[in-house]
Design a protein around this motif. Structure first.
Motif, PDB file in Angstrom:
ATOM      1  N   GLY A  69       0.783  -1.170  -0.056  1.00 23.08           N
ATOM      2  CA  GLY A  69      -0.075   0.010   0.007  1.00 23.08           C
ATOM      3  C   GLY A  69       0.876   1.344   0.159  1.00 23.08           C
ATOM      4  N   LEU A  70       0.481   2.234  -0.579  1.00 26.69           N
ATOM      5  CA  LEU A  70       1.183   3.434  -0.608  1.00 26.69           C
ATOM      6  C   LEU A  70       0.099   4.708  -0.311  1.00 26.69           C
ATOM      7  N   TYR A  71       0.400   5.556   0.554  1.00 27.57           N
ATOM      8  CA  TYR A  71      -0.608   6.630   0.829  1.00 27.57           C
ATOM      9  C   TYR A  71       0.420   7.960   0.832  1.00 27.57           C
ATOM     10  N   THR A  72      -0.106   8.978   0.050  1.00 24.96           N
ATOM     11  CA  THR A  72       0.790  10.111  -0.238  1.00 24.96           C
ATOM     12  C   THR A  72      -0.161  11.362  -0.114  1.00 24.96           C
ATOM     13  N   SER A  73       0.579  12.561  -0.205  1.00 24.29           N
ATOM     14  CA  SER A  73      -0.111  13.761  -0.375  1.00 24.29           C
ATOM     15  C   SER A  73       0.682  14.955  -0.976  1.00 24.29           C
ATOM     16  N   PRO A  74       0.261  15.931  -1.342  1.00 23.78           N
ATOM     17  CA  PRO A  74      -1.131  15.950  -1.979  1.00 23.78           C
ATOM     18  C   PRO A  74      -1.302  15.265  -3.333  1.00 23.78           C
ATOM     19  N   HIS A  75      -2.594  15.233  -3.649  1.00 24.34           N
ATOM     20  CA  HIS A  75      -2.484  14.785  -5.115  1.00 24.34           C
ATOM     21  C   HIS A  75      -2.510  15.879  -6.128  1.00 24.34           C
ATOM     22  N   LEU A  76      -2.263  15.399  -7.260  1.00 19.91           N
ATOM     23  CA  LEU A  76      -2.177  16.398  -8.541  1.00 19.91           C
ATOM     24  C   LEU A  76      -3.192  16.782  -9.208  1.00 19.91           C
ATOM     25  N   VAL A  77      -3.926  15.675  -9.562  1.00 22.34           N
ATOM     26  CA  VAL A  77      -5.168  15.899 -10.406  1.00 22.34           C
ATOM     27  C   VAL A  77      -6.408  15.468  -9.528  1.00 22.34           C
ATOM     28  N   SER A  78      -6.418  14.238  -9.199  1.00 21.14           N
ATOM     29  CA  SER A  78      -7.527  13.548  -8.404  1.00 21.14           C
ATOM     30  C   SER A  78      -7.189  13.001  -7.039  1.00 21.14           C
ATOM     31  N   VAL A  79      -8.077  13.131  -6.406  1.00 19.24           N
ATOM     32  CA  VAL A  79      -7.818  12.658  -4.640  1.00 19.24           C
ATOM     33  C   VAL A  79      -7.556  11.267  -4.813  1.00 19.24           C
ATOM     34  N   ARG A 111     -21.834  12.773  17.023  1.00 20.92           N
ATOM     35  CA  ARG A 111     -23.337  12.617  17.880  1.00 20.92           C
ATOM     36  C   ARG A 111     -23.153  12.124  19.272  1.00 20.92           C
ATOM     37  N   ALA A 112     -21.899  11.270  19.613  1.00 24.17           N
ATOM     38  CA  ALA A 112     -21.818  10.839  20.884  1.00 24.17           C
ATOM     39  C   ALA A 112     -21.024  11.477  21.735  1.00 24.17           C
ATOM     40  N   GLY A 113     -20.420  12.586  21.045  1.00 22.50           N
ATOM     41  CA  GLY A 113     -19.667  13.382  21.989  1.00 22.50           C
ATOM     42  C   GLY A 113     -18.123  12.973  22.095  1.00 22.50           C
ATOM     43  N   LYS A 114     -17.920  11.659  21.161  1.00 21.48           N
ATOM     44  CA  LYS A 114     -16.731  11.167  21.331  1.00 21.48           C
ATOM     45  C   LYS A 114     -15.481  11.999  20.711  1.00 21.48           C
ATOM     46  N   LEU A 115     -16.068  12.743  19.559  1.00 23.63           N
ATOM     47  CA  LEU A 115     -15.110  13.509  18.634  1.00 23.63           C
ATOM     48  C   LEU A 115     -15.780  14.848  18.924  1.00 23.63           C
ATOM     49  N   PRO A 116     -14.815  15.690  19.378  1.00 22.42           N
ATOM     50  CA  PRO A 116     -15.093  17.183  19.960  1.00 22.42           C
ATOM     51  C   PRO A 116     -15.574  18.124  18.770  1.00 22.42           C
ATOM     52  N   SER A 117     -14.879  17.786  17.374  1.00 21.18           N
ATOM     53  CA  SER A 117     -14.991  18.386  16.267  1.00 21.18           C
ATOM     54  C   SER A 117     -14.999  17.482  14.995  1.00 21.18           C
ATOM     55  N   PRO A 118     -15.480  17.961  14.017  1.00 25.14           N
ATOM     56  CA  PRO A 118     -15.277  17.030  12.706  1.00 25.14           C
ATOM     57  C   PRO A 118     -14.069  16.950  12.564  1.00 25.14           C
ATOM     58  N   PRO A 119     -13.388  15.618  11.888  1.00 20.18           N
ATOM     59  CA  PRO A 119     -12.153  15.406  11.603  1.00 20.18           C
ATOM     60  C   PRO A 119     -11.689  16.310  10.203  1.00 20.18           C
ATOM     61  N   THR A 120     -10.475  16.397  10.172  1.00 18.54           N
ATOM     62  CA  THR A 120      -9.883  17.251   9.055  1.00 18.54           C
ATOM     63  C   THR A 120      -9.713  16.548   7.833  1.00 18.54           C
ATOM     64  N   HIS A 121      -9.718  17.213   6.625  1.00 16.64           N
ATOM     65  CA  HIS A 121      -9.633  16.718   5.274  1.00 16.64           C
ATOM     66  C   HIS A 121      -8.676  15.475   5.349  1.00 16.64           C
ATOM     67  N   PHE A 122      -7.285  15.920   6.201  1.00 16.53           N
ATOM     68  CA  PHE A 122      -6.192  14.764   6.001  1.00 16.53           C
ATOM     69  C   PHE A 122      -6.399  13.673   6.950  1.00 16.53           C
ATOM     70  N   GLU A 123      -6.990  13.945   8.171  1.00 13.09           N
ATOM     71  CA  GLU A 123      -7.601  13.037   8.911  1.00 13.09           C
ATOM     72  C   GLU A 123      -8.620  11.991   8.431  1.00 13.09           C
ATOM     73  N   VAL A 124      -9.397  12.331   7.640  1.00 14.44           N
ATOM     74  CA  VAL A 124     -10.558  11.527   6.872  1.00 14.44           C
ATOM     75  C   VAL A 124      -9.845  10.693   5.779  1.00 14.44           C
ATOM     76  N   LEU A 125      -8.773  11.265   4.843  1.00 15.14           N
ATOM     77  CA  LEU A 125      -8.214  10.587   4.015  1.00 15.14           C
ATOM     78  C   LEU A 125      -7.191   9.436   4.478  1.00 15.14           C
ATOM     79  N   THR A 126      -6.450   9.815   5.662  1.00 14.78           N
ATOM     80  CA  THR A 126      -5.661   8.909   6.254  1.00 14.78           C
ATOM     81  C   THR A 126      -6.481   7.634   6.695  1.00 14.78           C
TER      82      THR A 126
END
Length: 437
Positions: A69-79, A111-126
């Protein structure tokens, strides 16, 4: 979610900006049943070179018949470019399916209050990448650190090997102004007892990394530390260099597909990491390690996308990266140069101009679509001594066509540089995409 909804969801997360820290991503991964604990990982940090090293290591592992597997950032054209297994990026339907699963867990935790705020773009992609790799039963995953190291979302893993490619000034707002501060943040990926390979050659930064490895009893390999020797032999025309890397045990001779002196040093880091991995994890053949270095490709790094006139794309966006490109241009590009330039407004614009602009007979300033992009007029303000050579064209498509026309007229070449976002915009244009402005 369909693909349009996935894009809209990710766009909505961009407003979160950069959030350094591991609590949110750990909570989200726990909600996903901790997929990152199910396979070994390599973690690669550094200011420059980490994407190229990741590409080389992934190619080496692929040649050994492994699912890497390979995970990199940022992308050039498509996510989807960010998530790959061997040479194949995740498909759009699979990407949306995995992203939907991550979003559902994130919404439940909010909704359960276990995350105090929405995750970031990078956190979700990770989290999406780490989940996908588990689902596809990879043998190993190579993870490129996004920003810094210590608080980057990728640093939730405990790798079997940590790699730090280089240290120079970039992202000072988050990492600090001094090299020692930046090195400390990058050294945050070092884990107790886990070997670390370092290609850092700046004395102060290297000392910080070595000290941290010693504190955590992490076996340390300094790629360019004596008695190791690195030698570059210049080839003819644009064929690049041949490199020799010597350790007390071995002598390696190689010519990377990726161009530039700096890719020789990146390859030495990848070679050292793969050799160590072969000793400590599972056997890797020297001939396949060298073949992987010779075959690995990474877009947007001195990438030639057109021959007549020649067009070269490079995502260098800090002074050290610009110096590496300048060295290649001086050694191998003998035609007049037309420079197409755009940059983030928080970068060292004046420093980049001083390094790159003297190379060019004509400089075209443009802008890409991102909220942190610098206005061409603001770039000009920091490069007034080159005003006689500068043309402003805010639209990147028209700017590219102007650069081609100038290169034809001067019988020269075009260098597109300043940001990976600009490289992505031009690659989208060349692929027939319309949304490059």
């Amino acid at each position: 979610m369909n693909f349009a909804q996935c894009r809209a969801y990710l766009d909505s997360l961009q407003v979160m900006g950069i959030k350094l820290g591991l609590d949110s991503v750990r909570t989200l991964l726990n909600g996903l049943d901790n997929p990152h604990l199910r396979y070994p990982t390599l973690l690669v940090a550094g200011t420059n070179g980490k994407g190229s090293v990741c590409a080389m290591l992934t190619r080496i592992l692929s040649l050994h018949g492994l699912r890497a597997g390979l995970y990199t950032s940022p992308h050039l054209v498509s996510v989807e470019e960010r998530i790959r297994i061997n040479d194949r990026q995740i498909s759009s339907p699979e990407f949306c399916r995995v992203l939907t699963a991550v979003r559902q867990v994130a919404d439940k935790l909010l909704r359960a209050g276990k995350l105090p705020s929405p995750p970031t773009h990078f956190e979700v992609l990770t989290c999406a990448a780490l989940s996908y790799f588990h689902e596809k039963r990879v043998d190993i995953a190579v993870l490129e650190v996004g920003l810094g190291g210590r608080f980057d979302a990728t640093n939730v893993v405990t790798p079997i090997l940590s790699v730090i490619t280089s240290i120079s000034r970039d992202h000072e707002k988050y990492l600090g102004l001094r090299l020692a501060h930046i090195a400390f943040e990058k050294a945050g990926i070092i884990k107790p007892g886990v070997p670390v390979v370092s290609g850092v050659d700046k004395r102060t930064a290297a000392a910080v990394i070595r000290k941290r490895a010693r504190e955590l009893e992490a076996p340390f390999t300094g790629v360019f530390d004596p008695p190791n020797r690195f030698i570059a032999l210049k080839g003819e025309r644009d064929r690049g260099y041949k490199f020799i890397y010597k350790t007390p045990e071995k002598r390696f001779v190689y010519s990377p597909r990726l161009l530039g002196y700096h890719q020789g040093t990146n390859a030495a880091v990848a070679l050292s990491a793969a050799t160590l991995l072969g000793r400590r994890w599972r056997p890797l053949q020297e001939k396949l390690i060298l073949r992987g270095i010779a075959e690995a490709f990474w877009p947007g790094r001195l990438e030639t996308v057109r021959r007549s006139p020649r067009v070269i794309l490079d995502g260098a966006h800090n002074p050290d990266g610009a110096l590496a490109v300048r060295a290649y241009i001086k050694d191998f590009i003998r035609q007049p140069l037309v420079l197409l330039f755009a940059v983030m407004r928080d970068k060292d614009i004046g420093g980049l101009a001083r390094i790159l602009f003297p190379l060019a007979e004509k400089i075209i300033l443009t802008k890409f679509s991102f909220h942190r992009a610098a206005e061409p007029a603001d770039i000009l303000d920091q490069a007034r001594s080159f005003a006689g050579r500068i043309l402003i064209e805010p639209d990147p498509g028209r700017a590219y066509r102007s650069a081609l026309a100038e290169a034809r007229r001067r019988k020269g070449s075009v260098l597109v540089i300043g940001s990976l976002f600009l490289v992505g915009a031009i690659k989208a244009l060349l692929a027939g995409k319309r949304d490059i402005a």
